[in-house]
Design a protein around this motif. Structure first.
Motif, PDB file in Angstrom:
ATOM      1  N   PRO A  36     -51.886 -14.346  15.291  1.00  0.00           N
ATOM      2  CA  PRO A  36     -51.879 -15.601  14.538  1.00  0.00           C
ATOM      3  C   PRO A  36     -50.493 -15.964  14.033  1.00  0.00           C
ATOM      4  CG  PRO A  36     -52.771 -13.839  13.188  1.00  0.00           C
ATOM      5  CD  PRO A  36     -52.530 -13.243  14.547  1.00  0.00           C
ATOM      6  N   ALA A  37     -50.162 -17.234  14.119  1.00  0.00           N
ATOM      7  CA  ALA A  37     -48.902 -17.726  13.574  1.00  0.00           C
ATOM      8  C   ALA A  37     -49.069 -17.936  12.071  1.00  0.00           C
ATOM      9  CB  ALA A  37     -48.515 -19.031  14.254  1.00  0.00           C
ATOM     10  N   SER A  38     -47.964 -18.144  11.393  1.00  0.00           N
ATOM     11  CA  SER A  38     -48.038 -18.438   9.966  1.00  0.00           C
ATOM     12  C   SER A  38     -48.602 -19.837   9.757  1.00  0.00           C
ATOM     13  CB  SER A  38     -46.647 -18.364   9.337  1.00  0.00           C
ATOM     14  OG  SER A  38     -45.829 -19.439   9.799  1.00  0.00           O
ATOM     15  N   GLY A  39     -49.132 -20.079   8.576  1.00  0.00           N
ATOM     16  CA  GLY A  39     -49.679 -21.396   8.270  1.00  0.00           C
ATOM     17  C   GLY A  39     -48.625 -22.483   8.390  1.00  0.00           C
ATOM     18  N   LYS A  40     -47.388 -22.182   7.973  1.00  0.00           N
ATOM     19  CA  LYS A  40     -46.319 -23.172   8.051  1.00  0.00           C
ATOM     20  C   LYS A  40     -45.991 -23.511   9.500  1.00  0.00           C
ATOM     21  CE  LYS A  40     -41.645 -24.338   6.542  1.00  0.00           C
ATOM     22  NZ  LYS A  40     -41.337 -24.980   7.836  1.00  0.00           N
ATOM     23  N   VAL A  60     -53.985 -34.612  24.394  1.00  0.00           N
ATOM     24  CA  VAL A  60     -53.526 -33.254  24.131  1.00  0.00           C
ATOM     25  C   VAL A  60     -54.413 -32.652  23.053  1.00  0.00           C
ATOM     26  CG1 VAL A  60     -51.626 -31.780  23.415  1.00  0.00           C
ATOM     27  CG2 VAL A  60     -51.142 -33.880  24.679  1.00  0.00           C
ATOM     28  N   HIS A  61     -54.936 -31.469  23.323  1.00  0.00           N
ATOM     29  CA  HIS A  61     -55.723 -30.757  22.331  1.00  0.00           C
ATOM     30  C   HIS A  61     -54.892 -29.609  21.762  1.00  0.00           C
ATOM     31  CE1 HIS A  61     -59.029 -32.849  24.423  1.00  0.00           C
ATOM     32  NE2 HIS A  61     -59.648 -32.753  23.268  1.00  0.00           N
ATOM     33  N   PHE A  62     -55.188 -29.241  20.533  1.00  0.00           N
ATOM     34  CA  PHE A  62     -54.471 -28.168  19.850  1.00  0.00           C
ATOM     35  C   PHE A  62     -55.422 -27.008  19.590  1.00  0.00           C
ATOM     36  CE2 PHE A  62     -51.704 -31.662  19.334  1.00  0.00           C
ATOM     37  CZ  PHE A  62     -50.457 -31.210  18.922  1.00  0.00           C
ATOM     38  N   SER A  63     -54.947 -25.800  19.832  1.00  0.00           N
ATOM     39  CA  SER A  63     -55.746 -24.619  19.533  1.00  0.00           C
ATOM     40  C   SER A  63     -54.914 -23.615  18.751  1.00  0.00           C
ATOM     41  CB  SER A  63     -56.276 -23.974  20.832  1.00  0.00           C
ATOM     42  OG  SER A  63     -55.240 -23.321  21.542  1.00  0.00           O
ATOM     43  N   CYS A  64     -55.612 -22.751  18.011  1.00  0.00           N
ATOM     44  CA  CYS A  64     -54.951 -21.720  17.203  1.00  0.00           C
ATOM     45  C   CYS A  64     -55.575 -20.362  17.468  1.00  0.00           C
ATOM     46  CB  CYS A  64     -55.070 -22.028  15.720  1.00  0.00           C
ATOM     47  SG  CYS A  64     -54.068 -23.391  15.156  1.00  0.00           S
ATOM     48  N   ALA A  65     -54.727 -19.363  17.600  1.00  0.00           N
ATOM     49  CA  ALA A  65     -55.193 -17.985  17.676  1.00  0.00           C
ATOM     50  C   ALA A  65     -55.341 -17.446  16.256  1.00  0.00           C
ATOM     51  CB  ALA A  65     -54.198 -17.132  18.457  1.00  0.00           C
ATOM     52  N   CYS A  66     -56.475 -16.823  15.987  1.00  0.00           N
ATOM     53  CA  CYS A  66     -56.776 -16.349  14.627  1.00  0.00           C
ATOM     54  C   CYS A  66     -56.663 -14.839  14.474  1.00  0.00           C
ATOM     55  CB  CYS A  66     -58.183 -16.789  14.230  1.00  0.00           C
ATOM     56  SG  CYS A  66     -58.446 -18.573  14.245  1.00  0.00           S
ATOM     57  N   GLY A  67     -56.215 -14.133  15.530  1.00  0.00           N
ATOM     58  CA  GLY A  67     -56.135 -12.687  15.440  1.00  0.00           C
ATOM     59  C   GLY A  67     -57.437 -12.029  15.867  1.00  0.00           C
ATOM     60  N   GLU A  68     -57.689 -10.840  15.325  1.00  0.00           N
ATOM     61  CA  GLU A  68     -58.875 -10.055  15.667  1.00  0.00           C
ATOM     62  C   GLU A  68     -59.817  -9.944  14.468  1.00  0.00           C
ATOM     63  OE1 GLU A  68     -59.200  -8.713  18.834  1.00  0.00           O
ATOM     64  OE2 GLU A  68     -57.280  -9.642  19.359  1.00  0.00           O
ATOM     65  N   VAL A  69     -61.099  -9.903  14.756  1.00  0.00           N
ATOM     66  CA  VAL A  69     -62.092  -9.695  13.695  1.00  0.00           C
ATOM     67  C   VAL A  69     -61.760  -8.430  12.910  1.00  0.00           C
ATOM     68  CG1 VAL A  69     -64.517  -9.156  13.225  1.00  0.00           C
ATOM     69  CG2 VAL A  69     -63.935 -10.898  14.925  1.00  0.00           C
ATOM     70  N   ASP A  71     -58.898  -7.058  12.215  1.00  0.00           N
ATOM     71  CA  ASP A  71     -57.630  -7.002  11.486  1.00  0.00           C
ATOM     72  C   ASP A  71     -57.878  -6.669  10.016  1.00  0.00           C
ATOM     73  OD1 ASP A  71     -56.170  -7.614  13.723  1.00  0.00           O
ATOM     74  OD2 ASP A  71     -55.971  -9.750  13.253  1.00  0.00           O
ATOM     75  N   GLU A  72     -57.138  -5.693   9.492  1.00  0.00           N
ATOM     76  CA  GLU A  72     -57.343  -5.269   8.102  1.00  0.00           C
ATOM     77  C   GLU A  72     -56.779  -6.269   7.093  1.00  0.00           C
ATOM     78  OE1 GLU A  72     -55.933  -1.326   7.518  1.00  0.00           O
ATOM     79  OE2 GLU A  72     -57.345  -0.426   8.943  1.00  0.00           O
ATOM     80  N   SER A  73     -55.659  -6.869   7.422  1.00  0.00           N
ATOM     81  CA  SER A  73     -55.057  -7.876   6.525  1.00  0.00           C
ATOM     82  C   SER A  73     -54.820  -9.145   7.335  1.00  0.00           C
ATOM     83  CB  SER A  73     -53.737  -7.367   5.942  1.00  0.00           C
ATOM     84  OG  SER A  73     -53.948  -6.198   5.184  1.00  0.00           O
ATOM     85  N   ARG A  77     -55.846 -15.539   6.069  1.00  0.00           N
ATOM     86  CA  ARG A  77     -56.183 -15.643   4.637  1.00  0.00           C
ATOM     87  C   ARG A  77     -55.116 -16.422   3.857  1.00  0.00           C
ATOM     88  NH1 ARG A  77     -60.653 -13.015   3.404  1.00  0.00           N
ATOM     89  NH2 ARG A  77     -61.288 -11.147   4.562  1.00  0.00           N
ATOM     90  N   ASP A  78     -53.920 -16.539   4.448  1.00  0.00           N
ATOM     91  CA  ASP A  78     -52.839 -17.285   3.786  1.00  0.00           C
ATOM     92  C   ASP A  78     -52.650 -18.686   4.373  1.00  0.00           C
ATOM     93  OD1 ASP A  78     -52.186 -15.125   2.093  1.00  0.00           O
ATOM     94  OD2 ASP A  78     -50.993 -14.189   3.677  1.00  0.00           O
ATOM     95  N   TRP A  79     -53.483 -19.059   5.323  1.00  0.00           N
ATOM     96  CA  TRP A  79     -53.344 -20.381   5.931  1.00  0.00           C
ATOM     97  C   TRP A  79     -53.722 -21.471   4.925  1.00  0.00           C
ATOM     98  CZ3 TRP A  79     -56.039 -19.701  11.370  1.00  0.00           C
ATOM     99  CH2 TRP A  79     -55.173 -18.980  12.206  1.00  0.00           C
ATOM    100  N   ASN A  80     -53.006 -22.587   4.982  1.00  0.00           N
ATOM    101  CA  ASN A  80     -53.342 -23.709   4.097  1.00  0.00           C
ATOM    102  C   ASN A  80     -53.211 -25.058   4.804  1.00  0.00           C
ATOM    103  OD1 ASN A  80     -50.592 -23.872   4.357  1.00  0.00           O
ATOM    104  ND2 ASN A  80     -50.120 -23.590   2.191  1.00  0.00           N
TER     105      ASN A  80
END
Length: 249
Positions: A36-40, A60-69, A71-73, A77-80
């Motif tokens: 996952p990229a940073s929220g900024k 054009v469509h936009f998608s985001c990778a959220c990491g893995e289920v 993931d411990e941290s 959780r910091d996305w805004n």
């Protein structure tokens, strides 16, 4: 077939959008297949919708990778940013192979992410099935396809978890890939393929019911996934896909 290109910052996003990609995927490749990229960073990339407003937003469509289920941290959780501006979200299932309730964990995490950023009805989930499932310790591809159909996903992406495991077509035989594609379509879902795919892979895969070719490495200079996105490479891929090459500038 449409072309998805993964970018790591707004500069790369600008190049990809200018080159005519169909789907812009935002992630941090240094953090893994679905890093996952940073929220900024995501907000900066999404802001380019305004720059390219002369084109229909649906082009054009936009998608985001959220990491893995697992993931411990989790970084999300910091996305805004405003999740309503994202079309697709992806969440990995590594290290859940032996978890009897992995679908519950997956759905719970999806709900938490939606609550964190807010989403619209048009924001859909894409299930990710890892071809190197033993390395990833992820559920079998067939099980992920079934879960994607059962839990309202828009499509399924078959990818590789470890970029050291080899390319998708080295790990999975073409006839098996074709069978997965047909199975995905039988559920009314779109089928996306990734895993260090190269321009030479497009022609063999084009005979299968594949909707999206997803790349990072093949779109980078010198084939270095940690390098910079190349307009020339993207245009080569679009030509191989038979898509008209356009310039959005």
């Amino acid at each position: 077939m449409q072309l998805l290109v993964s970018v790591r910052n707004s500069e790369e996003a600008d190049v990809a959008l200018s080159s005519g990609v169909n789907i812009l995927d935002i992630k941090d490749p240094s953090r893994g297949s679905l890093g996952p990229a940073s929220g900024k960073t995501i907000e900066d990339c999404l802001s380019l919708k305004t720059k390219f407003a002369r084109q229909p937003e649906s082009s054009v469509h936009f998608s985001c990778a959220c990491g893995e289920v697992s993931d411990e941290s989790p970084r999300w959780r910091d996305w805004n940013f405003d999740g309503r501006r994202v079309n697709f979200l992806k969440l990995g299932l590594s290290r859940l192979r032996n978890a009897p309730n992995w679908t519950n964990k997956w759905n719970e995490t999806r709900s938490e992410i939606e609550g964190q950023i807010g989403t619209a009805d048009e924001t859909r989930w894409v299930a990710v099935a890892y071809a190197d499932e033993l390395v990833a310790q992820s559920p079998p591809i067939e099980d992920v396809i079934s879960a994607a159909a059962d839990f309202g996903c828009a499509g399924v992406l078959i990818d590789t978890f470890s970029k050291q495991s080899g390319r998708l077509r080295e790990i999975v035989a073409d006839d098996v890939i074709e069978r997965y594609c047909h199975r995905i379509h039988s559920h009314g879902l779109f089928c996306a393929l990734a895993g260090k795919l190269q321009p030479k892979d497009i022609a063999p895969l084009s005979v299968f019911p594949v909707d999206i070719i997803a790349v990072r490495t093949a779109a980078c200079e010198n084939g270095d996934r940690n390098g910079h996105i190349s307009e020339k490479q993207i245009r080569t891929l679009l030509t191989e896909l038979g898509n008209p090459v356009s310039n959005y500038r």
